[in-house]
Design a protein around this motif. Structure first.
Motif: not given
Length: 936
Positions: A217-225, A231-241, A306-313
């Motif tokens: 829910d992009d709007e949910e994230l924007l309300r917390r910011l 503009e554009g797709l909203v995501s959270v970036a993780i880094w892993t080895t 508590g923000l909801k994210l989509k699993h990448p695959f």
């Protein structure tokens, strides 16, 4: 020419000049074994106060290496020094005999099908372990290590196994055990969980990826910011080895206190917005090759919980959670969380009630039913996972990264974290962590940094996974209720029953019996555990299975002594099991030594070709040379060894041996029962050397007590080279050889030599055990069978003021004179120093000290004449050495004939027709009452 040789007291001893250690030492070992030296030593020490050194068990697999030799020699030095200090210090060797390396060796020999007959396989493991123990025992004994080699403790002995089960029962009774489904280090080659101490870190190249987790829910994230949105797709970036852990992802973790930024940029397919830790955003953009970006919103991590994210695959939503383990050290500031694949992930997963999925089997292959990746090995699946992420537009970046990664210490292969049902000793549920840390503070750590090292490890360590899925070991002999998972209410009673059976029939008694044999009709309700205990429990329980049980030992031990890696190994497993059983540490003191390296500081490696095999050294040079090298090195750091280092050690050994031989040879004809001179009647120089020896002995005793063996080597070697070889032994030769055999002058000298030899033998016995036991037999007087059946020697003191002559001043003067005479020798003015006549021009203070010697100054300087005059009378060309203030020296060849007996050039040589070749002093010693000497 008359032969006066028979009138001289020439040195004589059967103690050989050459050690010939490689041949002589094995003969001595055989004799000691035939005589039961160790048994007699135990009987001799019975009733004394105990000193207990616990033997950290080496693993019964393979020949011993130089590190083993260092460890065993250090232990032997400690035990022998404590024995000489008046303690009863038994040494009971132990071996660690269970575990995977022995399983693999037997499997390699017999084939994998051998495991089909479990009892036969375990018996083959026992046979193999016994063979290894015997090989190592022979090598350890060859090093001169004294102990109960005929009755060692093996962790595979039925009695040890039974007592380990009893100790395990006490740990359970004290509330420290639980069964948990937790991520553990898992070796795919072992097919088993590993303990922390079985993990080592090596460099590994892994795929390092940045992955988008789209916001539901992009709007949910924007309300917390706090910001304008962008503009554009909203995501959270993780880094892993570890891409292979993404199928088990259940959340993304942020840190509540970190500032996060929503960054807008165009990666070539239109604008998108990605959340990073603001401090790491620039690094991420640089990693992605993005030059232009804009921060379009900000928030603390706490605001995003508590923000909801989509699993990448996968078609599932995962929450944003908060965890203190998230840092700004690297990555994006957002951590992919798979509770089934990591300790911190598991802890935060439990806190948030996340699913604890582990889709990976014990062979490292994704389980059937794992979407997209079933049947693929995790490391090979990394590539496939990256491809899927790329196809679905979820891959921000991909590169290879070399980093430190956990590996199996046996197979040297990479490990994985996977959640499995395992048995754990909890660090906190019954207060084990804090109790252990409190006990650490009561222990004396040598070096002192060992305390903070192990304390930090205990403070931060996870619960101890003690279960292993293997065949060769001590069973976790428990019954678990099939429905409730609870232990049987009579667990302690059942464990004692199992222990009694194991005493009779080893661990086979557990593995070969059905649950009904223990529980009767109740068996239907309970599951019999088939796991075995971690081998670190085996060795760690030595305090309970050996120290408490052996009639000659006790717990806690006075000392545990191992390499520095054992702060995370045996020191820690011993501490935790002891505190878990009886709330006390198993040791009063812990000594740590470093690892062996070559002369350039490199680790020993067969591929490098710098390995020094102890077997080769003792066969070529003898064990005592190896023992001297160990003692001479400051073990607190790395311990350098090479052929050149050992060669120099052999030179030092010869110096020590030859000094000892001189002492013994000059005790020819001396009976301490009748010939000893009381200290007050001894000559001044003899009293001086005994005072030097007394002072050195105090240093030696203190150094042994503080385990500073290199100090002992340095001080004793210096005493032999400087005080004895460089001065005293040189000076007393004239008196020893030329005065009458039973004269006070000679007996005083022999008394000093005798007391010095008695003391020196003991100083060096813990280190040069073979040589000192050999020399012990040549010392005059009645004595015990072994030097170790004596104690530190009581060097007699003198009631007479030993400062009647300032021998330190004389020693320094002698060094100056020697330098001048060496110049004359090189110029062929003189041959030996006895060809010289010297005149010393000294200031008033020094002249008074030298005048006190009278004519005997020449004996101290080993010249035919020595005159002392005021400094003001010195000629301009007099030799002056700034090391001795107020002294100038001249020397010339003495213009008289040489006495054929004492070699002094004296004006009275030839004055007596009957003995025309002798000086007056020698005539008196040959035909008269003998000369009188007071000082030297």
């Amino acid at each position: 020419m008359t032969d006066y040789k028979s009138t001289l007291n020439l040195p004589e001893t059967d103690f050989p000049m050459r050690g010939n250690l490689a041949q002589r030492e094995p003969e001595m070992l055989k004799r000691w074994e035939d005589e039961d030296r160790y048994g007699k030593l135990r009987a001799h020490c019975e009733g004394r106060e105990k000193f207990i050194l616990a033997d950290g068990p080496p693993y019964a697999n393979g020949d011993i290496h130089i590190g083993h030799a260092v460890n065993k020699i250090l232990k032997d030095i400690v035990v022998k020094a404590r024995t000489l200090a008046g303690f009863d210090a038994p040494y009971i060797p132990t071996w660690d005999c269970h575990g995977l390396p022995i399983e693999l060796a037997v499997e390699k020999k017999l084939g994998k099908q051998a495991k089909g007959d479990a009892r036969a396989f375990r018996e083959a493991c026992r046979k193999f372990a016994r063979e290894q123990v015997e090989r190592q025992r022979v090598d350890f004994q060859r090093l001169g290590v004294t102990g109960a080699w005929d009755k060692p403790y093996l962790t595979m002995d039925p009695q040890y196994e039974a007592d380990e089960i009893r100790g395990f029962a006490k740990i359970i009774e004290n509330g420290h055990l639980y069964k948990g489904y937790k991520p553990v280090h898992w070796c795919m080659d072992c097919g088993s969980a590993l303990a922390e101490a079985e993990v080592e870190y090596q460099d590994k190249t892994s795929p390092a990826i940045d992955v988008r987790f789209p916001v539901v829910d992009d709007e949910e994230l924007l309300r917390r910011l706090d910001g304008k949105g962008g503009e554009g797709l909203v995501s959270v970036a993780i880094w892993t080895t570890t891409p292979w852990t993404l199928p088990a992802n259940q959340a993304v973790a942020l840190n509540a206190e970190i500032d996060y930024a929503l960054v807008e940029f165009d990666a070539g397919h239109g604008p998108e917005r990605v959340l990073f830790a603001e401090e790491l955003a620039g690094n991420a953009m640089q990693r992605y090759g993005i030059e232009k970006f804009t921060i379009v919103g900000r928030a603390k991590g706490a605001a995003l919980e508590g923000l909801k994210l989509k699993h990448p695959f996968y078609d599932r939503e995962v929450p944003v959670i908060l965890g203190e383990h998230v840092t700004l050290e690297s990555g994006t500031g957002a951590v992919h969380t798979a509770p089934g694949h990591g300790q911190e992930d598991f802890a935060v997963g439990v806190e948030y009630g996340l699913p604890l999925e582990n889709p990976v089997g014990g062979n490292g292959v994704f389980l059937d039913g794992t979407e997209l990746f079933a049947g693929e090995h995790v490391f090979k699946a990394n590539k496939h996972i990256v491809e899927v992420l790329q196809e679905r537009g979820m891959l921000l970046h991909h590169e290879s990264l070399q980093h430190s990664y956990p590996h199996c210490w046996r197979h040297k292969t990479p490990l994985i974290f996977r959640a499995t049902p395992q048995w754990f000793i909890s660090m906190d549920q019954a207060g084990l962590r804090e109790k252990a840390r409190a006990e650490i503070r009561k222990v004396k750590w040598t070096p002192s940094w060992g305390e903070s090292r192990i304390d930090a490890m205990v403070e931060g360590r996870p619960d101890w996974c003690i279960s292993r899925q293997r065949s060769w070991g001590v069973p976790i002999a428990l019954f678990v209720h099939k429905q409730t998972g609870e232990l049987h209410p009579r667990t302690s009673e059942l464990l004692e029953t199992v222990a009694k059976l194991v005493e009779k029939d080893s661990v086979d008694a557990w593995f070969e019996r059905d649950a009904k044999d223990f529980l009767g009709e109740e068996a239907e309700q309970y599951e019999k555990v088939t796991d075995i205990l971690d081998v670190w429990v085996d060795s760690g329980m030595l305090h309970y299975c050996v120290l408490e049980k052996h009639p000659q030992l006790r717990a806690p031990a006075d000392l545990y002594l191992e390499g520095s890696d054992q702060h995370r190994g045996w020191f820690q497993s011993s501490l935790l099991t002891s505190v878990a059983i009886r709330d006390t540490a198993p040791y009063k003191g812990v000594l740590t030594h470093g690892f062996t390296v070559d002369a350039k500081g490199r680790k020993m490696s067969k591929s490098v070709g710098n390995v020094v095999a102890p077997q080769k050294v003792v066969n070529a040079m003898g064990a005592d040379v190896l023992r001297l090298w160990v003692a001479a090195t400051d073990y607190r750091g790395e311990i350098a060894v090479s052929d050149e280092i050992l060669k120099r050690t052999a030179d030092s050994y010869r110096r020590l041996r030859n000094t000892l031989r001189f002492l013994l040879a000059n005790l020819n004809g001396f009976d301490p029962a009748t010939d000893c001179v009381v200290p007050g009647d001894m000559l001044s120089l003899d009293r001086w050397v005994l005072e030097q020896a007394r002072a050195l002995q105090a240093t030696v005793e203190t150094a042994y007590e503080n385990y500073e063996f290199h100090v002992i080597y340095q001080k004793v070697h210096n005493f032999c080279v400087v005080d004895l070889g460089g001065f005293y032994l040189d000076v007393i030769k004239d008196r020893q050889y030329t005065t009458q055999a039973d004269s006070l002058a000679r007996r005083s000298c022999q008394t000093a030599l005798y007391h010095t030899a008695e003391a020196m033998l003991r100083w060096l016995a813990p280190i040069l055990s073979f040589t000192m036991e050999e020399a012990w037999e040549y010392l005059p007087g009645e004595r015990a069978l072994s030097v170790f059946m004596s104690e530190w020697y009581d060097i007699p003191g003198s009631a007479k003021d030993v400062t009647d002559i300032d021998w330190e001043a004389v020693l320094h003067v002698r060094q100056v004179v020697s330098r001048l005479l060496e110049t004359l020798r090189k110029e062929d003015v003189i041959g030996s120093s006895l060809d010289a006549e010297v005149t010393l021009f000294a200031d008033d203070t020094l002249r008074e000290k030298l005048d006190a010697l009278g004519d005997e100054l020449r004996f101290a300087l080993i010249t035919s004449y020595a005159h002392v005059k005021p400094a003001a009378e010195r000629p301009k060309d007099a030799f002056h050495d700034t090391e001795v203030e107020g002294l100038w020296v001249t020397a010339k060849r003495a213009p008289f004939e040489k006495c054929v007996r004492c070699w002094h050039r004296r004006e009275d040589v030839g004055a007596n027709d009957e003995h025309s070749e002798l000086c007056g002093r020698c005539i008196e010693n040959v035909t008269g009452a003998g000369e009188t000497r007071r000082f030297s």
